[in-house]
Design a protein around this motif. Sequence first.
Motif, PDB file in Angstrom:
ATOM      1  N   LEU A   2       0.843  -1.190   0.000  1.00  0.00           N
ATOM      2  CA  LEU A   2       0.000   0.000   0.000  1.00  0.00           C
ATOM      3  C   LEU A   2       0.881   1.242   0.000  1.00  0.00           C
ATOM      4  O   LEU A   2       1.837   1.327   0.784  1.00  0.00           O
ATOM      5  CB  LEU A   2      -0.908   0.027   1.229  1.00  0.00           C
ATOM      6  CG  LEU A   2      -1.999  -1.024   1.314  1.00  0.00           C
ATOM      7  CD1 LEU A   2      -2.721  -0.927   2.658  1.00  0.00           C
ATOM      8  CD2 LEU A   2      -2.985  -0.871   0.174  1.00  0.00           C
ATOM      9  N   LYS A   3       0.559   2.189  -0.848  1.00  0.00           N
ATOM     10  CA  LYS A   3       1.295   3.457  -0.898  1.00  0.00           C
ATOM     11  C   LYS A   3       0.389   4.564  -0.382  1.00  0.00           C
ATOM     12  O   LYS A   3      -0.690   4.792  -0.919  1.00  0.00           O
ATOM     13  CB  LYS A   3       1.752   3.758  -2.320  1.00  0.00           C
ATOM     14  CG  LYS A   3       2.868   2.847  -2.793  1.00  0.00           C
ATOM     15  CD  LYS A   3       3.383   3.258  -4.147  1.00  0.00           C
ATOM     16  CE  LYS A   3       4.084   4.585  -4.027  1.00  0.00           C
ATOM     17  NZ  LYS A   3       4.684   5.040  -5.297  1.00  0.00           N
ATOM     18  N   ILE A   4       0.863   5.254   0.657  1.00  0.00           N
ATOM     19  CA  ILE A   4       0.098   6.325   1.296  1.00  0.00           C
ATOM     20  C   ILE A   4       0.858   7.637   1.157  1.00  0.00           C
ATOM     21  O   ILE A   4       2.054   7.712   1.467  1.00  0.00           O
ATOM     22  CB  ILE A   4      -0.128   6.026   2.798  1.00  0.00           C
ATOM     23  CG1 ILE A   4      -0.712   4.625   3.017  1.00  0.00           C
ATOM     24  CG2 ILE A   4      -0.971   7.123   3.442  1.00  0.00           C
ATOM     25  CD1 ILE A   4      -2.069   4.396   2.417  1.00  0.00           C
ATOM     26  N   LEU A   5       0.164   8.667   0.720  1.00  0.00           N
ATOM     27  CA  LEU A   5       0.729  10.015   0.652  1.00  0.00           C
ATOM     28  C   LEU A   5       0.276  10.786   1.874  1.00  0.00           C
ATOM     29  O   LEU A   5      -0.920  10.838   2.174  1.00  0.00           O
ATOM     30  CB  LEU A   5       0.255  10.720  -0.619  1.00  0.00           C
ATOM     31  CG  LEU A   5       0.714  12.162  -0.811  1.00  0.00           C
ATOM     32  CD1 LEU A   5       2.240  12.242  -0.906  1.00  0.00           C
ATOM     33  CD2 LEU A   5       0.070  12.757  -2.058  1.00  0.00           C
ATOM     34  N   VAL A   6       1.223  11.362   2.594  1.00  0.00           N
ATOM     35  CA  VAL A   6       0.920  12.182   3.763  1.00  0.00           C
ATOM     36  C   VAL A   6       1.190  13.641   3.381  1.00  0.00           C
ATOM     37  O   VAL A   6       2.335  14.024   3.135  1.00  0.00           O
ATOM     38  CB  VAL A   6       1.766  11.776   4.988  1.00  0.00           C
ATOM     39  CG1 VAL A   6       1.414  12.644   6.191  1.00  0.00           C
ATOM     40  CG2 VAL A   6       1.578  10.296   5.295  1.00  0.00           C
ATOM     41  N   LEU A   7       0.110  14.422   3.310  1.00  0.00           N
ATOM     42  CA  LEU A   7       0.192  15.822   2.902  1.00  0.00           C
ATOM     43  C   LEU A   7       0.020  16.744   4.100  1.00  0.00           C
ATOM     44  O   LEU A   7      -0.902  16.550   4.900  1.00  0.00           O
ATOM     45  CB  LEU A   7      -0.909  16.141   1.891  1.00  0.00           C
ATOM     46  CG  LEU A   7      -0.787  15.519   0.517  1.00  0.00           C
ATOM     47  CD1 LEU A   7      -2.020  15.861  -0.317  1.00  0.00           C
ATOM     48  CD2 LEU A   7       0.460  16.009  -0.177  1.00  0.00           C
ATOM     49  N   ILE A  72      -4.579   8.779   1.077  1.00  0.00           N
ATOM     50  CA  ILE A  72      -3.986  10.059   1.483  1.00  0.00           C
ATOM     51  C   ILE A  72      -4.325  10.317   2.944  1.00  0.00           C
ATOM     52  O   ILE A  72      -5.469  10.128   3.372  1.00  0.00           O
ATOM     53  CB  ILE A  72      -4.554  11.237   0.652  1.00  0.00           C
ATOM     54  CG1 ILE A  72      -4.272  11.056  -0.840  1.00  0.00           C
ATOM     55  CG2 ILE A  72      -4.009  12.574   1.149  1.00  0.00           C
ATOM     56  CD1 ILE A  72      -5.038  12.043  -1.731  1.00  0.00           C
ATOM     57  N   ILE A  73      -3.328  10.766   3.699  1.00  0.00           N
ATOM     58  CA  ILE A  73      -3.545  11.372   5.009  1.00  0.00           C
ATOM     59  C   ILE A  73      -3.221  12.841   4.810  1.00  0.00           C
ATOM     60  O   ILE A  73      -2.131  13.173   4.342  1.00  0.00           O
ATOM     61  CB  ILE A  73      -2.648  10.750   6.088  1.00  0.00           C
ATOM     62  CG1 ILE A  73      -3.017   9.277   6.287  1.00  0.00           C
ATOM     63  CG2 ILE A  73      -2.758  11.529   7.402  1.00  0.00           C
ATOM     64  CD1 ILE A  73      -2.045   8.514   7.166  1.00  0.00           C
ATOM     65  N   ILE A  74      -4.173  13.703   5.131  1.00  0.00           N
ATOM     66  CA  ILE A  74      -3.975  15.128   4.858  1.00  0.00           C
ATOM     67  C   ILE A  74      -4.294  15.980   6.072  1.00  0.00           C
ATOM     68  O   ILE A  74      -5.329  15.803   6.713  1.00  0.00           O
ATOM     69  CB  ILE A  74      -4.798  15.600   3.639  1.00  0.00           C
ATOM     70  CG1 ILE A  74      -4.501  17.076   3.322  1.00  0.00           C
ATOM     71  CG2 ILE A  74      -6.280  15.317   3.810  1.00  0.00           C
ATOM     72  CD1 ILE A  74      -5.006  17.548   1.978  1.00  0.00           C
ATOM     73  N   ASN A  75      -3.375  16.877   6.375  1.00  0.00           N
ATOM     74  CA  ASN A  75      -3.625  17.953   7.324  1.00  0.00           C
ATOM     75  C   ASN A  75      -3.565  19.238   6.500  1.00  0.00           C
ATOM     76  O   ASN A  75      -2.479  19.765   6.260  1.00  0.00           O
ATOM     77  CB  ASN A  75      -2.593  17.973   8.443  1.00  0.00           C
ATOM     78  CG  ASN A  75      -2.889  19.038   9.475  1.00  0.00           C
ATOM     79  OD1 ASN A  75      -3.635  19.972   9.212  1.00  0.00           O
ATOM     80  ND2 ASN A  75      -2.299  18.917  10.643  1.00  0.00           N
ATOM     81  N   PRO A  98      -8.897   7.164  -1.293  1.00  0.00           N
ATOM     82  CA  PRO A  98      -9.571   7.734  -0.125  1.00  0.00           C
ATOM     83  C   PRO A  98      -8.615   8.539   0.754  1.00  0.00           C
ATOM     84  O   PRO A  98      -7.425   8.232   0.840  1.00  0.00           O
ATOM     85  CB  PRO A  98     -10.112   6.512   0.613  1.00  0.00           C
ATOM     86  CG  PRO A  98      -9.271   5.375   0.156  1.00  0.00           C
ATOM     87  CD  PRO A  98      -8.829   5.696  -1.235  1.00  0.00           C
ATOM     88  N   SER A  99      -9.175   9.542   1.400  1.00  0.00           N
ATOM     89  CA  SER A  99      -8.393  10.427   2.267  1.00  0.00           C
ATOM     90  C   SER A  99      -8.915  10.403   3.696  1.00  0.00           C
ATOM     91  O   SER A  99     -10.114  10.236   3.926  1.00  0.00           O
ATOM     92  CB  SER A  99      -8.474  11.875   1.768  1.00  0.00           C
ATOM     93  OG  SER A  99      -7.893  12.010   0.497  1.00  0.00           O
ATOM     94  N   VAL A 100      -7.992  10.623   4.628  1.00  0.00           N
ATOM     95  CA  VAL A 100      -8.328  10.845   6.029  1.00  0.00           C
ATOM     96  C   VAL A 100      -7.744  12.200   6.399  1.00  0.00           C
ATOM     97  O   VAL A 100      -6.575  12.473   6.151  1.00  0.00           O
ATOM     98  CB  VAL A 100      -7.761   9.746   6.954  1.00  0.00           C
ATOM     99  CG1 VAL A 100      -8.031  10.083   8.420  1.00  0.00           C
ATOM    100  CG2 VAL A 100      -8.346   8.383   6.600  1.00  0.00           C
TER     101      VAL A 100
END
Length: 150
Positions: A2-7, A72-75, A98-100
Amino acid sequence: MLKILVLNGPNLNLLGTREPEIYGSETLQSIESDLRACAEALGGVEIEFFQSNAESDLITRIGETRGNFDGIIINPAALTHTSLGVADAIKAVADAVPSVEVHLSNTHAREEIRHKSLTAPGCIGQLMGFKGYGYVLALQALVKHLRSSR
């Protein structure tokens, strides 16, 4: 894998020194380190980090996720409350990526302008108020969601 982008959005590069009574004393680098450890413990998870103070950079990165990332995990930081562009970008890829949404502070316990999130409706979930640990919770939840939907 799984590849997750943290923004991370505006001013989060200043964590550790910026209003520690609100945001805590953790730096963005220490949060990244904790997330890498969590990803390793979960197994089969790769994380890429990106921070920008520019709204257009975040929008571009979100738009590039389809076919390249699983989640995506986004703040979005202050852009949470002001950016239709970021909100629209999240919605544009939501069917495939999907994003959190994560916030270090509980935005509902702060100024009224911070009570409304324009970006949350495009996300599968939102975590706030747990300082840097919220990112770990977000990663665990996102990975569980992705693995259960495959």
